[in-house]
Structure formats: C-alpha cells, structure tokens
Design an enzyme around this catalytic site. Structure first.
Site, PDB file in Angstrom:
ATOM      1  N   PHE B  15       0.856  -1.193   0.000  1.00  8.78           N
ATOM      2  CA  PHE B  15       0.000   0.000   0.000  1.00  8.78           C
ATOM      3  C   PHE B  15       0.885   1.233   0.000  1.00  8.78           C
ATOM      4  O   PHE B  15       1.910   1.274   0.673  1.00  8.78           O
ATOM      5  CB  PHE B  15      -0.878  -0.018   1.256  1.00  8.78           C
ATOM      6  CG  PHE B  15      -1.717   1.215   1.457  1.00  8.78           C
ATOM      7  CD1 PHE B  15      -2.894   1.409   0.746  1.00  8.78           C
ATOM      8  CD2 PHE B  15      -1.333   2.196   2.377  1.00  8.78           C
ATOM      9  CE1 PHE B  15      -3.670   2.558   0.938  1.00  8.78           C
ATOM     10  CE2 PHE B  15      -2.106   3.335   2.575  1.00  8.78           C
ATOM     11  CZ  PHE B  15      -3.269   3.517   1.858  1.00  8.78           C
ATOM     12  N   ARG B  37       8.295  -9.683   8.015  1.00  6.56           N
ATOM     13  CA  ARG B  37       8.174  -8.461   8.814  1.00  6.56           C
ATOM     14  C   ARG B  37       7.236  -7.504   8.097  1.00  6.56           C
ATOM     15  O   ARG B  37       7.464  -7.153   6.932  1.00  6.56           O
ATOM     16  CB  ARG B  37       9.537  -7.788   9.005  1.00  6.56           C
ATOM     17  CG  ARG B  37      10.585  -8.639   9.722  1.00  6.56           C
ATOM     18  CD  ARG B  37      10.198  -8.974  11.136  1.00  6.56           C
ATOM     19  NE  ARG B  37      11.248  -9.677  11.860  1.00  6.56           N
ATOM     20  CZ  ARG B  37      11.011 -10.399  12.960  1.00  6.56           C
ATOM     21  NH1 ARG B  37       9.789 -10.524  13.461  1.00  6.56           N
ATOM     22  NH2 ARG B  37      12.001 -11.013  13.569  1.00  6.56           N
ATOM     23  N   ALA B  76       2.517  19.109  17.101  1.00  5.06           N
ATOM     24  CA  ALA B  76       3.340  18.170  16.325  1.00  5.06           C
ATOM     25  C   ALA B  76       2.845  18.112  14.897  1.00  5.06           C
ATOM     26  O   ALA B  76       1.730  18.554  14.597  1.00  5.06           O
ATOM     27  CB  ALA B  76       3.269  16.775  16.952  1.00  5.06           C
ATOM     28  N   GLU B  92       4.851  23.976  12.578  1.00  2.35           N
ATOM     29  CA  GLU B  92       3.742  23.359  13.315  1.00  2.35           C
ATOM     30  C   GLU B  92       3.378  24.181  14.553  1.00  2.35           C
ATOM     31  O   GLU B  92       2.201  24.294  14.900  1.00  2.35           O
ATOM     32  CB  GLU B  92       4.102  21.916  13.703  1.00  2.35           C
ATOM     33  CG  GLU B  92       4.169  20.958  12.521  1.00  2.35           C
ATOM     34  CD  GLU B  92       2.810  20.685  11.860  1.00  2.35           C
ATOM     35  OE1 GLU B  92       1.759  20.962  12.479  1.00  2.35           O
ATOM     36  OE2 GLU B  92       2.802  20.210  10.714  1.00  2.35           O
ATOM     37  N   GLU B  96      -0.412  25.443  14.735  1.00  5.73           N
ATOM     38  CA  GLU B  96      -1.290  24.829  15.748  1.00  5.73           C
ATOM     39  C   GLU B  96      -1.518  25.722  16.960  1.00  5.73           C
ATOM     40  O   GLU B  96      -2.501  25.536  17.681  1.00  5.73           O
ATOM     41  CB  GLU B  96      -0.730  23.466  16.183  1.00  5.73           C
ATOM     42  CG  GLU B  96      -0.705  22.470  15.032  1.00  5.73           C
ATOM     43  CD  GLU B  96      -0.565  21.016  15.482  1.00  5.73           C
ATOM     44  OE1 GLU B  96      -0.240  20.760  16.655  1.00  5.73           O
ATOM     45  OE2 GLU B  96      -0.792  20.136  14.630  1.00  5.73           O
ATOM     46  N   GLY B 115       8.784  -1.709  16.424  1.00  6.20           N
ATOM     47  CA  GLY B 115       8.394  -3.068  16.077  1.00  6.20           C
ATOM     48  C   GLY B 115       7.754  -3.188  14.711  1.00  6.20           C
ATOM     49  O   GLY B 115       7.804  -4.252  14.090  1.00  6.20           O
ATOM     50  N   GLU B 140      -5.949  21.651   5.764  1.00 10.32           N
ATOM     51  CA  GLU B 140      -7.396  21.735   5.566  1.00 10.32           C
ATOM     52  C   GLU B 140      -8.168  20.638   6.299  1.00 10.32           C
ATOM     53  O   GLU B 140      -9.364  20.781   6.532  1.00 10.32           O
ATOM     54  CB  GLU B 140      -7.740  21.732   4.074  1.00 10.32           C
ATOM     55  CG  GLU B 140      -7.283  20.455   3.380  1.00 10.32           C
ATOM     56  CD  GLU B 140      -7.524  20.478   1.873  1.00 10.32           C
ATOM     57  OE1 GLU B 140      -7.893  21.537   1.354  1.00 10.32           O
ATOM     58  OE2 GLU B 140      -7.340  19.414   1.255  1.00 10.32           O
TER      59      GLU B 140
END
Lengths: 179, 179
Positions: B15, B37, B76, B92, B96, B115, B140
């Site tokens: 993907f 994995r 963040a 950011e 924010e 992991g 947006e």
C-alpha cells in the site's frame, strides 16, 4: 472526548497481517468536508521498567527491521489475545531477561503513534526481581541480548542513539524522577 | 548497530498512501530461519515542548481517528519532503498554536513504534514565544483547540487519560526534570 469528531462514511480494509492490519476510512470532518484516514490496527503492547536490586535498569538489544538497525530498549512485547497487560508484562520480562517477579506496578499507558495507529503501550515497573532457574523461551523469530545499566549509562546510550525509541526514552526520564 | 541483523530476501509493497506506506519483507533471521516483517514507512514527525513566559506548556486537543477519540498533545506534525526538522517544528508551532519563536532547541529523536514502523519523531523545546499577528493556517483536514497548562495540570490530564500519547508523556516528564 469527541471534540472535532470525524465520522466514518466508509471503511476499506487493505491488509490483514500477523501483527498489524491496515484500513482506509473515508470520514466527515467537523466542517462537513470529507477526507481519508489511513489507520493501522495493532493488538497493543506492554513494556517493563525492570529495576535490579542495585538500581540498574534491564535493557535488551534487538534488531528492528523497520529501522534496519539494532537498538537497545526496555523489555516489551505484544499483547496476546485475551491476555491482561500485567500478565504480558511478566511473560515478556521472563522471556527477554530471564528474570521474574510478583512486584509489577502499572505506571502509565499511551498511544505510540496516534496520527495513524491505535497501538497502546502499557508501561509497568518491575522490582524485587529473581533469576529464573530455567530460562523462558523467546518467540522463534526473536533474538535479544540482555544488559544491566545504570541510569547514567542509559543516558549515554540516548546521547549516541543506541537507545532510540519512545518507551525507553520515557522509562529513562521516569527513572531519573525517582532518584 | 547490526547485531542480529535480518537480511531481506524479498520486499513486497502492499500500500502506498498519502501518509504511510506498507510493505512485507521476507527476511533471514540470525539462526538462518526465515520470517516475515510487516513494515510501515512514515515520513517522520516533529513535536514541540512549547513553554510560555509563565512556565506553562502549550497543548492542543485534536481528534485522532485511529483511537476514535480526541486527545490532548504537544503541538506536532509530519515532516514535509526535504524539510529540516527544526523548520517543521516552527511551522507546526505557528499553525497549531499561533505562537512563533527563533528559540528552538533540539531535545531528542526517537522511533515511536520500532516493532513495525520507521516513524522517527524529533522533539524540540520552544521558548521566548511571541504571538503571531496573523495566525498561520492549519492543514485543511486539521482541527485543534489550544490550551496553556501548568505541569501539574498536565499531570492531572495524564492521570485521567486526556493526555494519552507517547511524545506528550515524554514531554511532561522532561518538563518535570527541568523544575
């Protein structure tokens, strides 16, 4: 807890693996517009701040394929289906370090990557450790090396990025605050 | 850094999304056996421990679709292609919180979920904040509510799980250690 809620219009499963699954949700945003959210589902994990009698921290080095390098972490592992986090904590401690204890205390739980994953990690502190006479077995695809370090040694490992993951970074600050 | 290295036999892309991509690698384990994995690739992120003149922490509440709830986090955001983390931190912060600063200091970087994901989050501390006259625009599909809290108030939010993510948990311990 539902401020700015994004309602699901449609959820499309993409992948269902042995550890994670992936879906893409079409959502309605708070302003009525639509967007897509790529979401990883994960069973959740535990990690253990395991402290020895002489106030050292147990760490394990292991290869992390996602990073293509080995890093040094506090013992941790995935929740098995239906397993209580405190049982996972004890199991992973036994498997990865060869120590066990009945003295496990919950510290905190948090999402590791809330922007795209539902993984929650439950942090425990383990004290009064005793060495298992017969070592617990690791998963068949797991290879780790145990070490015991002082907080100062762990901080040096943070500085040179041998320690490089969120739960272990949290654990070291948590231990410093206990001193 | 390559202890217990897992060599890739084959890598299968599954993907490729707007935020993350997923691949499954067939690997050779240190004992010669093979395994799979499941790996998420992510562009990386920054987060900002933004401290006001009166020693309060800037936090933003936002809905996290992966968790199906809103949580309260330090500001963040994702790294844009080719962007230096310190520039992302400033961008950011501006988007924010409506604050800006030239006083950004690198604290630490770490993997959020080693992991299964390669996401690295770069943590900065921001001081000497000034309010922007014209607010920077959010993405947006982003909706956040700003708050300014003391460390003690933030700890209460940890206790009742309104704060529930790794970077913010780290940030609060980090601030406590400065006091």
């Amino acid at each position: 807890m539902n401020k700015f809620e994004e309602r699901t219009i449609q959820s499309t499963p993409i992948f269902n693996g042995k550890v994670i699954s992936l879906k893409v949700d079409d959502v309605t945003l708070p302003n009525g517009a639509t967007s897509k959210r790529e979401i990883i589902n994960h069973p959740g994990a535990v990690a253990v701040i395991a402290i020895t009698e002489d106030n050292k921290l147990l760490l394990v080095e292991q290869y992390r394929k996602a990073l293509e390098r080995s890093i040094i972490e506090i013992p941790a592992g995935k929740l098995e289906k239906g397993e209580m986090p405190i049982m996972t904590a004890r199991r992973e401690l036994e498997e990865e370090t060869g120590y066990t204890t009945d003295d496990l205390t919950f510290v905190q739980a948090f999402a590791t990557s809330p922007g795209f994953a539902d993984e929650i990690i439950h942090i425990y502190v383990a004290k009064n450790l005793t060495k298992l006479e017969v070592a617990a077995e690791l998963d068949e695809d797991e290879f780790v090396e145990l070490m015991e370090v002082t907080v100062q040694e762990a901080e040096a490992m943070v500085a040179d990025e041998r320690i490089y993951d969120a739960k272990t970074a949290f654990a070291i600050l948590w231990m410093k605050l206990q001193q």
